[in-house]
Design a protein around this motif. Structure first.
Motif: not given
Length: 207
Positions: A92, A114, A116, A119-120, A123
């Motif tokens: 990740l 999670e 995802a 990952a946000r 980012d």
């Protein structure tokens, strides 16, 4: 004045000790691991080292288990689970992630966040040009482990990052929430108050 990096490392250490799950206490005699278990753990640490992952996290978890008198099976399950999360954290966060970041990622994954959502956060932080993910990930893990709903923990930290919050502001945000929880506020009310206080300090208004 306490160094912010040191504060982050301490926080990661606290979260990581929880990140493999509680090691149930057994009889005092079970505190001595078998030779086979020690060999298995040594091989796991060596494997993580080859993969450039923090093998010391495994040693810390083993020490915790022995201290609590956990049996070999419980210790092995805990360290294997932790190793799996460290590897997922590498996927990740990428090849350049530091050991502290990887430990924080392991904590976040244990807390139930999670991939995802992680990952946000990654980012958002990297778009700001800020290298370290240790503090944001650690705070999300700590909030989740203090019964703050995971979606709220992630969204609040993500919002603060978008608005330019640095490690010091994030740490103050966490401290405000911890204080309010100790005073009997609900997790949602504590997060709401923490957001208002932190954003006011940043000279911004809540979304």
């Amino acid at each position: 004045m306490i160094d912010r990096a040191s504060t982050a490392c301490v926080a990661v250490g606290i979260a990581l000790l929880m990140a493999a799950g509680p090691l149930e206490a057994q009889s005092p005699s079970s505190g001595r691991m078998s030779a086979l278990t020690r060999t298995t753990i040594d091989r796991l640490v060596d494997s993580l080292t080859v993969e450039r992952l923090p093998g010391d996290a495994i040693r810390d978890k083993v020490a915790e288990g022995v201290l609590k008198g956990a049996d070999d099976a419980r210790i092995l399950a805990a360290v294997r689970s932790l190793a799996s999360r460290l590897r997922e954290g590498r996927q990740l966060l990428g090849a350049t992630a530091s050991d502290d970041e990887l430990k924080a990622a392991a904590s976040v994954l244990f807390a139930g966040v999670e991939p995802a959502a992680i990952a946000r956060l990654v980012d958002t932080q990297r778009r700001r040009g800020v290298a370290s993910l240790t503090m944001p990930l650690t705070i999300v893990a700590e909030l989740a482990l203090r019964n703050v709903p995971i979606d709220l923990a992630v969204s609040s930290v993500e919002s603060l990052l978008r608005r330019g919050a640095r490690d010091g502001e994030l740490s103050a945000f966490r401290n405000t929430i911890e204080r309010d929880l100790q005073q009997g506020r609900t997790p949602r009310d504590a997060v709401s108050a923490g957001m208002r206080s932190t954003l006011n300090g940043l000279g911004r208004t809540p979304e």
